[in-house]
Write a protein that holds these residues in place. Structure first.
Motif, short mmCIF file in Angstrom:
data_model
loop_
_atom_site.label_atom_id
_atom_site.label_comp_id
_atom_site.label_asym_id
_atom_site.label_seq_id
_atom_site.Cartn_x
_atom_site.Cartn_y
_atom_site.Cartn_z
N LEU A 130 -1.48 3.82 5.47
CA LEU A 130 -0.90 2.85 4.55
C LEU A 130 -0.75 1.52 5.25
O LEU A 130 -1.74 0.93 5.68
CB LEU A 130 0.44 3.39 4.03
N CYS A 131 0.48 1.01 5.42
CA CYS A 131 0.64 -0.29 6.06
C CYS A 131 0.42 -0.16 7.57
O CYS A 131 0.61 -1.11 8.30
CB CYS A 131 2.02 -0.84 5.80
N ASN A 132 0.05 1.05 8.05
CA ASN A 132 -0.22 1.26 9.48
C ASN A 132 0.98 1.69 10.28
O ASN A 132 0.88 1.94 11.46
CB ASN A 132 -0.75 0.00 10.15
N ARG A 133 2.12 1.72 9.70
CA ARG A 133 3.27 2.21 10.43
C ARG A 133 4.02 3.24 9.59
O ARG A 133 5.10 3.66 9.92
CB ARG A 133 4.21 1.06 10.82
N CYS A 134 3.42 3.61 8.47
CA CYS A 134 4.08 4.57 7.60
C CYS A 134 3.38 5.92 7.68
O CYS A 134 2.47 6.10 8.44
CB CYS A 134 4.03 4.07 6.16
N SER A 135 3.86 6.83 6.87
CA SER A 135 3.25 8.14 6.86
C SER A 135 3.12 8.59 5.43
O SER A 135 4.06 8.50 4.67
CB SER A 135 4.15 9.10 7.64
N MET A 194 9.41 5.33 2.38
CA MET A 194 8.62 4.10 2.35
C MET A 194 9.53 2.93 2.68
O MET A 194 10.73 2.99 2.45
CB MET A 194 8.05 3.91 0.94
N PRO A 195 8.97 1.83 3.20
CA PRO A 195 9.83 0.70 3.52
C PRO A 195 10.47 0.12 2.26
O PRO A 195 9.84 0.11 1.21
CB PRO A 195 8.88 -0.30 4.16
N ALA A 196 11.70 -0.33 2.41
CA ALA A 196 12.35 -0.98 1.29
C ALA A 196 11.72 -2.35 1.09
O ALA A 196 11.28 -2.97 2.04
CB ALA A 196 13.84 -1.13 1.59
N PRO A 210 0.81 -1.22 0.00
CA PRO A 210 0.00 0.00 0.00
C PRO A 210 0.84 1.27 0.00
O PRO A 210 0.43 2.30 -0.55
CB PRO A 210 -0.82 -0.11 1.29
N ASP A 211 2.03 1.20 0.58
CA ASP A 211 2.87 2.39 0.63
C ASP A 211 3.37 2.76 -0.75
O ASP A 211 3.27 3.90 -1.19
CB ASP A 211 4.10 2.12 1.52
N HIS A 212 3.90 1.76 -1.43
CA HIS A 212 4.46 2.02 -2.75
C HIS A 212 3.34 2.39 -3.71
O HIS A 212 3.50 3.26 -4.58
CB HIS A 212 5.22 0.79 -3.25
#
Ligand SMILES: Nc1nc2c(ncn2[C@@H]2O[C@H](COP(=O)(O)OP(=O)(O)OP(=O)(O)O)[C@@H](O)[C@H]2O)c(=O)[nH]1
Ligand SMILES: Nc1ncnc2c1ncn2[C@@H]1O[C@H](COP(=O)(O)OP(=O)(O)OP(=O)(O)O)[C@@H](O)[C@H]1O
Ligand SMILES: [Mg+2]
Ligand SMILES: [Mg+2]
Ligand SMILES: [Zn+2]
Ligand SMILES: [Zn+2]
Lengths: 251, 258
Positions: free
Chosen positions: A95-100, A200-202, A65-67
């Motif tokens: 997003l994934c619940n831990r992102c912004s 965003m997370p890698a 969801p982040d990407h």
């Protein structure tokens, strides 16, 4: 067009609050539009449509969801401009619940409710830490002392944000919120070359490519192995994605 | 963005007339002054709690009743609203349960800290002791908030408000349903000079107030000042109450009434 990102955990009251605020904006002659980024399913469109707010829902489905969010921002913005909106709100459940989802230089709002547990402000991390305005909902369901303690925790996580109590059911506080939205920074013609506030997370491992089997031999690409051992206290993530702590806030 | 510790305390609040549930206009504006106790009466669902929330949230025509709150005769500026939000008013609501996942003492310490109390731990201990005075069955420091009974929760909320709050306005919603000694609770809450508004169905509490507002269909319909005759009725009722309490206390501990 002004652009505002609104992030908060699932069911915390984002839609309820945005609908009330948009009603006030519409009544004052400011056309609005909303884009909802979600994962699997969302009923939010009905609520916005009922309030006469053009809405588009984008579902990430099987993608990260982040990407998905980051890769669709330009198009989302273009769609909202096409509706003739002067204020556009992007709603996401973090997003994934831990992102912004927050974007540098544009108004960033975090919605959090009073029922989520005293550690929630800490757990939801960047979407709260990097917000300019924190709206706390469902205060009607807790005591005044609980509201105050919760607010204190939020303050500890984000020292500079404005914190407001709003009620998603009655709309209390949403008129104030609409005044803040009306003063949000202009985003201009498009979002190209703007920067996210939080990386965003890698990713890109075999599971990103639809792998379903469990086991080391199926894991390829960007894989990180956790260390499992008995532990005490707080666990810190050693490879937290880069955060833009410079915080460039529109003031 | 820290808030000032000392509040610019208003001497008078005014609620402008809003409209009732059918949209008909309410009677004229209502003023509330420091040192004055106002009781709110009216049937269930008539809008007593709504009126209290209108004060608490510094209503600006944005609540279902359409009322606006004025401080010392004028609407607060945006900056004042912001500074006062959550600080103008201390409130005992109809809420009977906590939802936060914390132990009682940790919670009280966190609350004292958030209120900038000089010695949070000591303040927390004082609140706990006062709460246990009010509650029938005492509870311990480490008890989880969510495990408290309705009466214990209410006792804790009352003690917390009485001892930690510095707000110039106190709103009380149906303290008689608290499962705690209402006279004792009220006495604890009334210690300081404040603007006090309480919703109640209880005749003793209603007559304890200087003034009564009667709410119907969402709007205030009558404003009554306490008369001399009512003051003597209050004395009589208070005597009966004391008798009631004495017998209740005896029954609770297995006494026999003669
Ligand atoms: N009691 C109370 N309920 C609220 C409040 N705000 C929202 N709710 C309720 O909370 C539920 C979820 O609200 P939504 O506005 O759909 O939440 P959301 O954050 O948009 O949810 P998702 O978009 O699905 O993540 C609804 O049933 C609302 O009526 C509030 O201030 N008080
Ligand atoms: N003037 C008004 N216009 C529209 N709705 C109103 C108005 N006043 C009250 N209400 C709504 O009516 C409902 C019942 O009101 P409220 O909870 O204040 O009643 P109450 O007198 O406190 O009842 P109880 O004695 O049971 O506590 C609430 O949903 C409230 O928001
Ligand atoms: Mg929603
Ligand atoms: Mg009520
Ligand atoms: Zn994420
Ligand atoms: Zn992957």
């Amino acid at each position: 067009m002004r652009l505002v990102t609104v992030a908060g955990p699932p069911s915390c009251g984002k839609t309820s609050v945005i609908v009330h605020a948009c009603r006030h904006l519409l009544a004052g002659g400011t056309p609005c539009a909303v884009i909802k980024f979600d994962c699997l399913k969302s009923r939010d469109a009905t609520a916005y449509e009922a309030a006469g707010v053009p809405v588009s829902v984008a579902l990430s489905g099987g993608l990260c969801p982040d990407h998905f969010y980051a890769t669709n921002l330009e198009e989302a913005f273009a769609w909202a401009r096409g509706t003739g909106a002067q204020t556009c709100v992007i709603e996401t459940a973090g997003l994934c619940n831990r992102c912004s989802p927050h974007i540098r230089g544009l108004l960033a709002i975090c919605v959090i409710d009073n029922l989520m547990g005293i550690d929630a402000p800490e757990k939801i991390g960047p979407m709260l830490r990097l917000a300019d305005l924190v709206c706390v909902t469902k205060g009607d369901l807790v005591s005044q002392a609980e509201r105050e303690v919760y607010r204190h925790r939020i303050r500890q996580m984000n020292a500079r944000a404005v914190i407001r109590h709003v009620n998603g059911l009655t709309g209390q506080g949403c008129q104030d919120l609409s005044r803040i939205l009306a003063l949000a920074p202009e985003a201009g013609e498009n979002l190209t070359d703007r920067k996210l506030r939080f990386a965003m997370p890698a990713a890109v491992c075999s599971y990103c490519l639809s792998e379903m089997r469990i086991g080391g031999r199926y894991q390829k690409g960007n894989v990180k192995k956790a260390v499992f051992a008995q532990s005490h206290g707080t666990q810190l993530l050693d490879n937290a994605p880069g955060e833009t702590e410079d915080g460039d806030v529109p003031s | 963005m820290s808030l000032p510790d000392v509040l610019p305390a208003p001497r008078e609040l005014t609620l402008t007339g809003g409209h009732d549930k059918s949209g008909a206009p309410e009677c004229a504006a209502l003023a509330f002054r420091v040192g004055e106790i106002t009781a709110l009466l009216g049937p269930t669902g008539s809008g007593k709690s709504r009126l209290l929330s209108d004060i608490e949230s510094l209503a600006a025509g944005d609540t279902p009743s359409g009322r606006t709150l004025l401080l010392d005769g004028r609407p607060p500026t945006d900056d004042e609203r912001f500074e006062l939000q959550g600080r103008l008013v201390a409130q005992i609501t109809q809420n009977m349960n906590f939802v936060l996942d914390m132990g009682v003492l940790d919670f009280l310490i966190a609350h004292a800290e958030s209120r900038n109390a000089p010695e949070p731990a000591a303040a927390a201990v004082r609140v706990l002791a006062a709460a246990n005075e009010l509650a029938g069955e005492p509870f311990a420091e480490r008890t989880q908030l969510t495990q408290l009974s309705g009466g214990q929760s209410r006792a804790l909320m009352i003690a917390d408000t009485a001892l930690l709050s510095t707000s110039p306005v106190l709103l009380i919603d149906e303290i008689e349903n608290a499962g705690v000694d209402k006279t004792q609770a009220l006495a604890l809450l009334l210690k300081s000079e404040k603007i006090i508004v309480m919703a109640t169905h209880d005749p003793v509490l209603a007559l304890s107030a200087h003034r009564r507002l009667v709410v119907e269909n969402g709007a205030v319909r009558h404003v009554l000042a306490r008369t001399e005759a009512e003051t003597s009725t209050l004395k009589r009722l208070a005597g009966m109450e004391a008798e009631f309490s004495r017998i209740r206390a005896a029954l609770r501990v297995g006494g026999e009434i003669r």
